[in-house]
Design a protein around this motif. Structure first.
Motif, short mmCIF file in Angstrom:
data_model
loop_
_atom_site.label_atom_id
_atom_site.label_comp_id
_atom_site.label_asym_id
_atom_site.label_seq_id
_atom_site.Cartn_x
_atom_site.Cartn_y
_atom_site.Cartn_z
N UNK A 51 -2.14 -4.47 -6.85
CA UNK A 51 -1.39 -5.04 -7.89
C UNK A 51 -2.09 -5.15 -9.25
N UNK A 52 -3.59 -5.29 -9.24
CA UNK A 52 -4.17 -5.10 -10.77
C UNK A 52 -3.70 -3.58 -10.93
N UNK A 53 -3.96 -2.55 -10.36
CA UNK A 53 -3.78 -1.21 -10.60
C UNK A 53 -2.20 -0.94 -10.88
N UNK A 54 -1.34 -1.69 -10.51
CA UNK A 54 -0.10 -1.59 -10.76
C UNK A 54 0.39 -1.91 -12.18
N UNK A 55 -0.39 -3.39 -12.23
CA UNK A 55 -0.01 -3.90 -13.66
C UNK A 55 -0.54 -3.14 -14.71
N UNK A 56 -1.75 -2.49 -14.50
CA UNK A 56 -2.41 -2.22 -15.49
C UNK A 56 -1.81 -0.70 -15.95
N UNK A 57 -1.19 -0.17 -14.79
CA UNK A 57 -0.17 1.17 -14.93
C UNK A 57 0.84 0.84 -15.94
N UNK A 58 1.55 -0.30 -15.49
CA UNK A 58 2.72 -0.58 -16.23
C UNK A 58 2.65 -1.17 -17.62
N UNK A 59 1.34 -1.67 -18.02
CA UNK A 59 0.98 -1.88 -19.50
C UNK A 59 0.69 -0.97 -20.21
N UNK A 60 0.52 0.21 -19.53
CA UNK A 60 0.43 1.65 -20.36
C UNK A 60 1.65 2.48 -20.17
N UNK A 61 2.70 2.01 -19.77
CA UNK A 61 3.89 2.58 -19.71
C UNK A 61 4.28 3.36 -18.39
N UNK A 62 3.32 3.25 -17.29
CA UNK A 62 3.55 3.89 -16.19
C UNK A 62 4.88 3.65 -15.22
N UNK A 63 5.42 4.31 -14.62
CA UNK A 63 6.66 3.87 -13.71
C UNK A 63 6.50 4.28 -12.44
N UNK A 64 5.32 4.91 -12.06
CA UNK A 64 5.14 5.29 -10.45
C UNK A 64 5.21 4.29 -9.50
N UNK A 65 6.00 4.11 -8.52
CA UNK A 65 5.99 3.23 -7.51
C UNK A 65 4.71 3.52 -6.66
N UNK A 66 4.35 4.61 -6.45
CA UNK A 66 3.09 4.96 -5.37
C UNK A 66 1.69 4.26 -5.88
N UNK A 67 1.71 4.05 -7.40
CA UNK A 67 0.56 3.30 -7.80
C UNK A 67 0.44 1.88 -7.22
N UNK A 68 1.43 1.43 -6.81
CA UNK A 68 1.65 -0.14 -6.32
C UNK A 68 1.48 -0.18 -4.68
N UNK A 69 1.20 0.92 -4.07
CA UNK A 69 1.07 1.17 -2.58
C UNK A 69 -0.31 0.54 -2.15
N UNK A 70 -0.52 -0.41 -1.40
CA UNK A 70 -1.74 -1.02 -0.93
C UNK A 70 -2.66 0.12 0.01
N UNK A 71 -1.81 0.92 0.67
CA UNK A 71 -2.61 2.02 1.41
C UNK A 71 -3.39 2.88 0.53
#
Length: 216
Positions: A51-71
């Motif tokens: 979730x940290x990685x996903x929110x960091x990506x979102x703050x930088x404009x990222x939209x990739x769902x895979x970034x949010x995958x715990x695996x």
């Protein structure tokens, strides 16, 4: 409601407190139960890290769902729970503090295709999560978890803006139904209870039933 700029210092305190909680974790702890129903500590830390990685990506404009995958982080968390978590926490704090982040629109694809939120709201989501998840981790390993009063007072209205209802019992709901606490419960206990946690939870005692709180 706080603005993003108001809440960022308080959010930082909460995230760093969660880092302190995770620093008490050893690889031998990863199979421990947590206050998050159905998740052991390894699963909780993978969720928190990604979730940290996903929110960091979102703050930088990222939209990739895979970034949010715990695996994608599970192996790193299993090998080095404290190091992988600390690095992810630093990443999100850096991303939220970057120029322009507070004016950004965050894509949060976990909410569904095309889901976007203003920075104020998205940072509020993250703030609530790490107040309660820091507590989750600390309880799982039997450690103390203390937050300053101003942090808890700031997160309280954000937490209570999360609606309660039967939908929380459905698969995929981020929170279980709210539970009852005494009228004189602390602000932190009220936050925990509204978000489906028994403040009395310990690693040696998981309640088998909960009482649903009235709307409040």
């Amino acid at each position: 409601m706080h603005t993003s700029s108001d809440i960022l210092p308080l959010h930082r305190i909460a995230v760093l407190a969660s880092v302190d909680a995770v620093n008490a974790v050893t690889p031998d702890d990863l199979a421990r139960p947590t206050p998050c129903a159905g998740w052991d500590l390894a699963a909780l830390l993978a969720h928190m890290t990604v979730q940290h990685r996903g929110f960091a990506s979102a703050a930088r404009g990222g939209t990739d769902l895979e970034v949010w995958d715990p695996a994608t982080v599970a192996d790193a968390v299993a090998a080095d729970p404290t190091g992988s978590y600390s690095a992810a926490a630093d990443d999100v704090l850096t991303a939220f503090g970057a120029d322009g982040a507070l004016d950004a629109t965050f894509a949060l694809p976990e909410f569904g295709p095309g889901a976007t939120f203003p920075a104020t709201m998205a940072i509020g989501f993250h703030f609530v999560d790490y107040v309660v998840h820091g507590w989750d981790v600390a309880r799982s390993v039997g450690a103390a978890f203390e937050l300053p009063r101003d942090v808890i007072e700031a997160v309280l209205p954000i937490a209570f803006a999360v609606p309660d209802g039967e939908f929380r019992a459905e698969e995929g709901s981020p929170f279980r139904r709210a539970v009852e606490v005494d009228d004189d419960a602390s602000a932190m206990d009220r936050v925990l209870a509204h978000l489906g946690r028994s403040p009395a939870w310990t690693r040696s005692h998981r309640p088998t039933s909960i009482r649903v709180s009235p709307a409040r």
